[in-house]
Design an enzyme around this catalytic site. Sequence first.
Site, PDB file in Angstrom:
ATOM      1  CE  LYS A  22     -22.909 -23.131  -1.084  1.00  0.00           C
ATOM      2  NZ  LYS A  22     -22.023 -22.022  -1.477  1.00  0.00           N
ATOM      3  CG  ASN A  23     -24.051 -19.189   0.521  1.00  0.00           C
ATOM      4  OD1 ASN A  23     -23.190 -20.002   0.186  1.00  0.00           O
ATOM      5  ND2 ASN A  23     -24.907 -18.669  -0.330  1.00  0.00           N
ATOM      6  NE  ARG A  92     -17.625 -13.848  -5.850  1.00  0.00           N
ATOM      7  CZ  ARG A  92     -16.993 -12.809  -6.385  1.00  0.00           C
ATOM      8  NH1 ARG A  92     -16.080 -13.007  -7.292  1.00  0.00           N
ATOM      9  NH2 ARG A  92     -17.291 -11.585  -6.014  1.00  0.00           N
ATOM     10  CB  CYS A 116     -20.970 -21.041  -9.516  1.00  0.00           C
ATOM     11  SG  CYS A 116     -21.612 -22.363  -8.508  1.00  0.00           S
ATOM     12  NE  ARG A 121     -20.263 -15.281  -8.100  1.00  0.00           N
ATOM     13  CZ  ARG A 121     -20.537 -16.348  -7.358  1.00  0.00           C
ATOM     14  NH1 ARG A 121     -20.162 -17.520  -7.732  1.00  0.00           N
ATOM     15  NH2 ARG A 121     -21.159 -16.217  -6.214  1.00  0.00           N
ATOM     16  CG  ASP A 315     -27.855 -18.306  -4.036  1.00  0.00           C
ATOM     17  OD1 ASP A 315     -27.375 -17.980  -5.138  1.00  0.00           O
ATOM     18  OD2 ASP A 315     -27.190 -18.305  -2.975  1.00  0.00           O
ATOM     19  NE  ARG A 407     -19.069 -25.306  -5.223  1.00  0.00           N
ATOM     20  CZ  ARG A 407     -19.080 -24.081  -5.731  1.00  0.00           C
ATOM     21  NH1 ARG A 407     -19.264 -23.912  -7.014  1.00  0.00           N
ATOM     22  NH2 ARG A 407     -18.913 -23.034  -4.966  1.00  0.00           N
TER      23      ARG A 407
HETATM   24  C1  UD1 Z   1     -22.941 -14.686  -2.295  1.00  0.00           C
HETATM   25  C2  UD1 Z   1     -23.377 -16.124  -2.157  1.00  0.00           C
HETATM   26  C3  UD1 Z   1     -24.055 -16.598  -3.432  1.00  0.00           C
HETATM   27  C4  UD1 Z   1     -25.204 -15.665  -3.784  1.00  0.00           C
HETATM   28  C5  UD1 Z   1     -24.727 -14.211  -3.827  1.00  0.00           C
HETATM   29  C6  UD1 Z   1     -25.857 -13.214  -4.041  1.00  0.00           C
HETATM   30  C7  UD1 Z   1     -21.724 -17.079  -0.646  1.00  0.00           C
HETATM   31  C8  UD1 Z   1     -20.583 -17.999  -0.458  1.00  0.00           C
HETATM   32  N1  UD1 Z   1     -22.204 -16.966  -1.889  1.00  0.00           N
HETATM   33  O1  UD1 Z   1     -21.996 -14.645  -3.362  1.00  0.00           O
HETATM   34  O2  UD1 Z   1     -24.558 -17.918  -3.216  1.00  0.00           O
HETATM   35  O3  UD1 Z   1     -25.721 -16.005  -5.040  1.00  0.00           O
HETATM   36  O4  UD1 Z   1     -24.076 -13.877  -2.587  1.00  0.00           O
HETATM   37  O5  UD1 Z   1     -26.824 -13.363  -3.056  1.00  0.00           O
HETATM   38  O6  UD1 Z   1     -22.232 -16.499   0.291  1.00  0.00           O
HETATM   39  N2  UD1 Z   1     -19.848  -7.822  -7.534  1.00  0.00           N
HETATM   40  C9  UD1 Z   1     -19.033  -6.848  -8.109  1.00  0.00           C
HETATM   41  N3  UD1 Z   1     -17.902  -6.480  -7.432  1.00  0.00           N
HETATM   42  C10 UD1 Z   1     -17.574  -7.012  -6.219  1.00  0.00           C
HETATM   43  C11 UD1 Z   1     -18.403  -7.978  -5.654  1.00  0.00           C
HETATM   44  C12 UD1 Z   1     -19.553  -8.377  -6.330  1.00  0.00           C
HETATM   45  O7  UD1 Z   1     -19.299  -6.353  -9.199  1.00  0.00           O
HETATM   46  O8  UD1 Z   1     -16.514  -6.631  -5.670  1.00  0.00           O
HETATM   47  C13 UD1 Z   1     -21.046  -8.276  -8.270  1.00  0.00           C
HETATM   48  C14 UD1 Z   1     -20.921  -9.745  -8.679  1.00  0.00           C
HETATM   49  O9  UD1 Z   1     -20.229  -9.886  -9.886  1.00  0.00           O
HETATM   50  C15 UD1 Z   1     -22.370 -10.154  -8.775  1.00  0.00           C
HETATM   51  C16 UD1 Z   1     -23.070  -9.308  -7.699  1.00  0.00           C
HETATM   52  O10 UD1 Z   1     -22.169  -8.246  -7.410  1.00  0.00           O
HETATM   53  O11 UD1 Z   1     -22.892  -9.828 -10.022  1.00  0.00           O
HETATM   54  C17 UD1 Z   1     -23.403 -10.066  -6.422  1.00  0.00           C
HETATM   55  O12 UD1 Z   1     -22.211 -10.549  -5.850  1.00  0.00           O
HETATM   56  P1  UD1 Z   1     -22.042 -10.792  -4.283  1.00  0.00           P
HETATM   57  O13 UD1 Z   1     -23.228 -10.241  -3.540  1.00  0.00           O
HETATM   58  O14 UD1 Z   1     -20.696 -10.330  -3.904  1.00  0.00           O
HETATM   59  O15 UD1 Z   1     -22.118 -12.358  -4.228  1.00  0.00           O
HETATM   60  P2  UD1 Z   1     -21.068 -13.363  -3.572  1.00  0.00           P
HETATM   61  O16 UD1 Z   1     -20.663 -12.858  -2.229  1.00  0.00           O
HETATM   62  O17 UD1 Z   1     -20.047 -13.752  -4.563  1.00  0.00           O
END
Ligand code: UD1
Length: 430
Positions: A22-23, A92, A116, A121, A315, A407
């Site tokens: 999915k991701n 997201r 979620c 995030r 995850d 999902r």
């Molecule tokens: C992706 C995955 C999710 C997984 C996560 C971490 C998808 C669709 N989802 O989510 O399943 O749990 O990676 O492996 O691929 N953060 C900031 N600022 C930013 C971006 C992120 O502070 O601009 C923080 C977030 O709040 C969070 C952490 O960084 O605490 C990790 O986020 P990120 O690696 O961006 O995860 P996602 O891409 O949302």
Amino acid sequence: MDKLIIVGPAKLSGSVRVSSSKNASLPILVASLLSTRPVTLKNLPRLRDIETMLKLLRNLGAVVTQDERGTTIDSANLSTFSATYELVKTMRASFLVLGPLLSRFGEGKVSLPGGCAIGVRAIDIHLDGLAKMGAKIELNAGHVQAKIDSDDRRLHGGEIHLSFPSVGATENLMMAATLAKGTTIIKNAAREPEVEDLGNFINFLGGKVKGAGESEVIIEGVDYLDCASSGQREYEVIPDRIEAATYIIAAAMTGSTLEVVNVISRHLDTVIAVLRDMGVNLELDEENNLVRVLPSNELKGMHVDTAPYPGFPTDVQAQLMALAMVAKTPSVITEHIFENRFMHVPELNRLGTNIFLRGNSAFISGNYKLKGAPIMCTDLRASAALVLAALVAEGRSDISRIYHLDRGYEGLDSKLKSLGVNIERAKNGL
Ligand code: UD1
């Protein structure tokens, strides 16, 4: 709303095929916006998040068709560069459209994301990177509006150091850089296999990405993408390492013999190491992308900290906690990626455990005898942990709000049923 009814304890047997990731599929679908030619994805998983993303692409004006070859997305003519709140709020990953829209059209407007409920995030790392590439960004009334003021309306390359290796930000910036002028170097990039797959897909489209899956990604911007030049007609997405880990843990918890098919085991190196330390008996057949789980003796507890890849994946944290519940000795799991990712704990405790939380750590004394109960899903991976716990609980568990599971897990109930689990999906919460 549907619910799942599981009567345990269960024993699994046979073989289960892992679906495509999915991701990886979500950013790859988004990257199809970069191409003026139709592109076909061979093996998208049938999931609610994928449907949401296809709806978003259609809303932008892409033409999506599905046939025996796969799903074809034709983004030649988009009608809008704006992703609305209705779609972005549910997922997201929708926010990822900003990078490719800016890169190809010089503008984009995207609502602030939902998804979620596992933490704040933020999107600051995405926006800082896009601003460094020349985007003018305004935040107002719940959306992000970005445009490029220069005459040619193109982003420019540069060196971007991420303050944290965010998966989404790395992906957004890789897509933004694909059609930018000059070369972009992303430092402290996320190294997740899904990022590597996105890099491979951009190259399949005719882009020039090097180092995706490593901490430094170099993207040489090109003027346009011509996927015909890659020589391949269809792209195949990698298998879902999180789904694979979930089935491996299901077998380990229930003392079953199970063959998990379509697994790239190197994507699970850390998970496999932790499971083996706990005493899980695993055989890897890398050539055939197979993992065999065999019954093991007593399982031991562990201390695990989640971390960006190649660390232990957040995850799989909830599923690992489910396994820790049946280990004979105590475990401590510390969550470092999301600040609100223990919502499964009160639900798991309803099955007869006494897991307690202190700060971002969960303490699991283990050796619990679980009893079935009504329990409720709160987010995607938390839901998987509840299903795993229900497999070992004595008697009936009714798991509600399973739209979270739909999902991200293709056919979870039918796959478990085919492995011998006493599981039913009740429509409308009956
Ligand atoms: C992706 C995955 C999710 C997984 C996560 C971490 C998808 C669709 N989802 O989510 O399943 O749990 O990676 O492996 O691929 N953060 C900031 N600022 C930013 C971006 C992120 O502070 O601009 C923080 C977030 O709040 C969070 C952490 O960084 O605490 C990790 O986020 P990120 O690696 O961006 O995860 P996602 O891409 O949302």
